[in-house]
Design a protein around this motif. Structure first.
Motif, PDB file in Angstrom:
ATOM      1  N   ALA A 130       3.030  15.371 -12.693  1.00 52.67           N
ATOM      2  CA  ALA A 130       2.072  16.103 -13.355  1.00 52.67           C
ATOM      3  C   ALA A 130       1.885  17.552 -12.747  1.00 52.67           C
ATOM      4  O   ALA A 130       1.625  18.582 -13.630  1.00 52.67           O
ATOM      5  CB  ALA A 130       0.512  15.475 -12.973  1.00 52.67           C
ATOM      6  N   GLU A 131       2.218  17.809 -11.522  1.00 49.46           N
ATOM      7  CA  GLU A 131       1.779  19.120 -10.828  1.00 49.46           C
ATOM      8  C   GLU A 131       3.164  19.989 -11.506  1.00 49.46           C
ATOM      9  O   GLU A 131       2.914  21.120 -11.654  1.00 49.46           O
ATOM     10  CB  GLU A 131       1.772  19.224  -9.546  1.00 49.46           C
ATOM     11  N   GLN A 132       4.288  19.121 -11.571  1.00 50.25           N
ATOM     12  CA  GLN A 132       5.617  19.916 -11.878  1.00 50.25           C
ATOM     13  C   GLN A 132       5.393  20.399 -13.426  1.00 50.25           C
ATOM     14  O   GLN A 132       5.794  21.812 -13.742  1.00 50.25           O
ATOM     15  CB  GLN A 132       6.667  19.128 -11.812  1.00 50.25           C
ATOM     16  N   LEU A 133       4.904  19.463 -14.312  1.00 46.18           N
ATOM     17  CA  LEU A 133       4.797  19.993 -15.588  1.00 46.18           C
ATOM     18  C   LEU A 133       3.582  21.053 -15.734  1.00 46.18           C
ATOM     19  O   LEU A 133       4.058  22.130 -16.678  1.00 46.18           O
ATOM     20  CB  LEU A 133       4.302  18.651 -16.589  1.00 46.18           C
ATOM     21  N   GLY A 187       1.960   9.156  -5.831  1.00 47.70           N
ATOM     22  CA  GLY A 187       2.304  10.485  -5.467  1.00 47.70           C
ATOM     23  C   GLY A 187       3.340  10.638  -6.170  1.00 47.70           C
ATOM     24  O   GLY A 187       3.486  12.075  -6.489  1.00 47.70           O
ATOM     25  N   GLU A 188       4.260  10.216  -6.800  1.00 48.82           N
ATOM     26  CA  GLU A 188       5.413  10.495  -7.739  1.00 48.82           C
ATOM     27  C   GLU A 188       4.524  10.851  -8.845  1.00 48.82           C
ATOM     28  O   GLU A 188       5.052  12.001  -9.554  1.00 48.82           O
ATOM     29  CB  GLU A 188       6.082   9.245  -7.981  1.00 48.82           C
ATOM     30  N   ASP A 218       0.941  -1.425  -0.102  1.00 49.14           N
ATOM     31  CA  ASP A 218      -0.129   0.244   0.090  1.00 49.14           C
ATOM     32  C   ASP A 218       0.868   1.223  -0.038  1.00 49.14           C
ATOM     33  O   ASP A 218       0.624   1.904  -0.653  1.00 49.14           O
ATOM     34  CB  ASP A 218      -0.902  -0.081   1.444  1.00 49.14           C
ATOM     35  N   GLU A 219       1.892   1.255   0.778  1.00 43.56           N
ATOM     36  CA  GLU A 219       2.849   2.457   0.898  1.00 43.56           C
ATOM     37  C   GLU A 219       3.358   2.528  -0.563  1.00 43.56           C
ATOM     38  O   GLU A 219       3.504   3.768  -0.735  1.00 43.56           O
ATOM     39  CB  GLU A 219       3.793   2.228   2.133  1.00 43.56           C
ATOM     40  N   LEU A 220       4.000   1.517  -1.164  1.00 44.70           N
ATOM     41  CA  LEU A 220       4.598   1.766  -2.477  1.00 44.70           C
ATOM     42  C   LEU A 220       3.740   2.356  -3.418  1.00 44.70           C
ATOM     43  O   LEU A 220       4.183   3.231  -4.214  1.00 44.70           O
ATOM     44  CB  LEU A 220       5.401   0.515  -2.661  1.00 44.70           C
ATOM     45  N   THR A 259      -9.357  19.087 -11.566  1.00 42.38           N
ATOM     46  CA  THR A 259      -8.820  18.401 -10.338  1.00 42.38           C
ATOM     47  C   THR A 259      -7.647  17.562 -10.437  1.00 42.38           C
ATOM     48  O   THR A 259      -7.822  16.691 -11.671  1.00 42.38           O
ATOM     49  CB  THR A 259      -9.974  17.637  -9.750  1.00 42.38           C
ATOM     50  N   ILE A 260      -6.586  17.518  -9.967  1.00 38.74           N
ATOM     51  CA  ILE A 260      -5.692  16.549 -10.243  1.00 38.74           C
ATOM     52  C   ILE A 260      -5.987  15.173  -9.503  1.00 38.74           C
ATOM     53  O   ILE A 260      -6.393  15.082  -8.065  1.00 38.74           O
ATOM     54  CB  ILE A 260      -4.405  17.048  -9.454  1.00 38.74           C
ATOM     55  N   ALA A 261      -5.736  13.954 -10.178  1.00 38.49           N
ATOM     56  CA  ALA A 261      -6.158  12.974  -9.695  1.00 38.49           C
ATOM     57  C   ALA A 261      -5.020  11.860 -10.224  1.00 38.49           C
ATOM     58  O   ALA A 261      -4.181  11.955 -11.124  1.00 38.49           O
ATOM     59  CB  ALA A 261      -7.466  12.385 -10.251  1.00 38.49           C
TER      60      ALA A 261
END
Length: 578
Positions: A50-53, A44-45, A36-38, A246-248
């Motif tokens: 996407a947010e950076q671009l 998240g990565e 789940d964490e990975l 919305t980011i998804a």
């Protein structure tokens, strides 16, 4: 015939289950948590990329393109500039902003617009056999449609196949009217740097970066491939067209059956969706390696646990269980429990004997601590090497209470009733004192001494005294035939706190003039009354919960001059006996 299982085998099976089952459960839980964490980390990565671009595209469109364009428009709106100066301004803008392929002013009703082109871009078009003005000039119909949409308009990207260039169009209406006609400023923006930024992004080495427009067609793709059949793209385009940007992120399956992870975000200036994608087998490769490692360690742990369980069953389990039983009984307060059946002369046997000795000592200490104050117990714990005779100067608040009517009561009833009454009164007082952070220092006959320390020691002592009087009044209503009440005296100040007596018999208590003054105030306090010294009044006079009144000064033993005396009660309940 029923199969008989020996006790040793039962212990062996039980020990193996106890050792192995938690390990298996913990291993599965760790694997599930790690997965789940990975997975969350992979999502998240993707979201971060996407947010950076999107941030980079927003920065380019708003700072590199739109901000200079607004400055040019504001200058063009300056009526003090003539047509030559405004054309020169367009030429300067083209020169200073290399991504501007062309700047154009379109005047309503004019046969042709004013167009200033970027020389390098025009040369590239001409080399490809194209007419630069024909390519870069924006038709009047397109300008009119774009300008009617609002303050400014960013059009869709268009492709020039001959040079493989992509152009975006930004249109801003001018406030200045030329010859009474409205005018519009437009710019054709070369998107070559934006395209190369996306293609050269580090994420593109392990994943995919795709831009689609509102029709689900790929941007920067000469064939304008329609990706509408991909569920993830349809979801992003649906949000884009619905105005919900919305980011998804999440998993999906491509039409060819390839499991993917993807995230999308939306730049402000364009009707685009930025898609970042990664194959699940690439994104979860760390999970597969981690699971393999955990499985190996789990198998090794199971082997060690089985061996340990075997040793535990054959040699250690029975005496340990017996000692644990005794420890559990002691934890419940049963100090009569003893270790039974352990007679070995090894470390386990010695541990059993020491457990019995410890229980005896705990039993003695448990009963002895009832005869000493909490302060004494704290001093013992803090002393390290043991308490020594002597004291230290401390600031404390002393509360003395004395039962009024005790002498007459003890003369007319049996001693057993006297003891029962004293225990009842002292029990109520001790509970209230402890609830308010105090410590009962000693009982002397029908008198009690409590010590309070800490930041709000005076307030706590007074609250405890008021509560004690309220409880005593209730006891008086329950036993009117006793005819008893309490007088309380409170003083605060420096005292000597420590061990007094001899090396063989000590008493941990407080001494000093301030202790004596508290005792004197108690002796002068009438039934149901609380007398305070000047130091106590100063500490609590601003507390809204108390009502304090001054009394005539008292001449007390040990003081040359009369001392100020005050009486206190709770402000909201003023029905205490007076």
């Amino acid at each position: 015939m029923r199969t008989r299982i020996s006790l040793r085998n039962k212990l062996l099976i039980f020990a193996i289950l106890i050792a192995v089952v938690p390990l298996v459960v913990a291993g599965r839980s760790m694997i599930r948590i790690a997965q789940d964490e990975l997975k969350s980390s992979a999502n998240g990565e993707l979201v971060a990329v996407a947010e950076q671009l999107v941030s980079e595209i927003n920065d380019r469109s708003e700072r590199t393109w739109l901000a200079p364009l607004l400055l040019i428009r504001n200058a063009l709106d300056d009526e003090r500039l003539g047509v030559p100066e405004k054309i020169a301004l367009l030429t300067l803008g083209i020169k200073d902003i290399p991504e501007f392929a062309a700047l154009q002013i379109t005047v309503e009703g004019a046969p042709v617009p004013v167009v200033v082109t970027n020389s390098l871009f025009s040369k590239r078009l001409a080399t490809a056999g194209l007419d630069p003005l024909g390519v870069l000039r924006l038709p009047a119909e397109a300008v009119e449609a774009a300008s009617s949409s609002g303050e400014f308009h960013v059009g869709q990207a268009t492709h020039i196949p001959e040079t493989d260039d992509w152009l975006a169009t930004i249109v801003l209406p001018l406030r200045t009217r030329f010859a009474g006609a409205s005018s519009v400023l437009s710019v054709r923006v070369d998107l070559d740097r934006t395209r190369h930024f996306l293609e050269a992004h580090p994420f593109a080495k392990t994943g995919f970066v795709t831009i689609v427009d509102a029709q689900a067609r790929r941007v920067f793709d000469p064939g304008r491939t329609d990706l509408g059949e991909v569920s993830f793209v349809r979801e992003a385009v649906g949000l884009l067209n619905g105005g919900t940007r919305t980011i998804a992120a999440g998993p999906y399956v491509r039409p060819d059956g390839e499991p993917m992870l993807g995230a999308y975000a939306f730049p402000r200036a364009f009707d685009w969706a930025i898609l970042v994608e990664k194959r699940q087998r690439d994104a979860y490769i760390a999970i597969d390696r981690m699971i393999d490692s955990l499985l190996r360690w789990t198998v090794a742990g199971l082997a060690v646990a089985g061996l340990g369980a075997l040793l535990l069953a054959f040699r250690i389990s029975r005496p340990i269980v017996e000692i644990d039983r005794v420890a559990g009984e002691v934890a419940k307060g049963n100090f009569q429990a003893r270790v039974q059946g352990v007679r070995s002369h090894d470390e386990i046997g010695e541990l059993a004997r020491r457990m019995d000795d410890m229980v005896v000592g705990l039993n003695e200490r448990f009963h002895l601590q009832k005869f000493v104050s909490g302060g004494t117990m704290l001093a013992i714990r803090d002393s390290g090497g043991g308490i020594r005779l002597g004291g230290q100067r401390r600031r404390a608040t002393m509360l003395f209470s004395d039962i009024r009517g005790y002498t007459a009561f003890s003369e007319r009833v049996d001693p057993e009733v006297v003891v029962e009454m004293l225990n009842l009164y002292f029990q109520h007082q001790a509970e209230i004192i402890q609830q308010h952070g105090g410590d009962v220092d000693k009982y002397v006959g029908d008198q009690l001494l409590a010590v309070f320390q800490g930041e709000d020691m005076v307030g706590n002592a007074l609250r405890a005294a008021i509560r004690i009087q309220e409880h005593t009044a209730e006891l008086g209503r329950q036993h009117p035939e006793w005819g008893l009440a309490l007088g309380i005296g409170i003083n605060a100040g420096d005292v000597v706190m420590g061990a007094m007596g001899s090396t063989d018999r000590m008493d941990y208590t407080v001494l000093g003039d301030n202790v004596n003054l508290a005792a004197r105030l108690c002796s002068h306090a009438g039934p149901g009354r609380i007398l305070l010294s000047e130091s106590v009044r100063e500490a609590v006079e601003t507390c809204p919960e108390f009502t304090i009144s001054a009394l005539p000064p008292l001449a007390v033993k040990g003081k040359r001059a009369p001392v100020p005396v005050f009486e206190a009660w709770r402000r909201e309940t003023m029905d205490l006996p007076s």
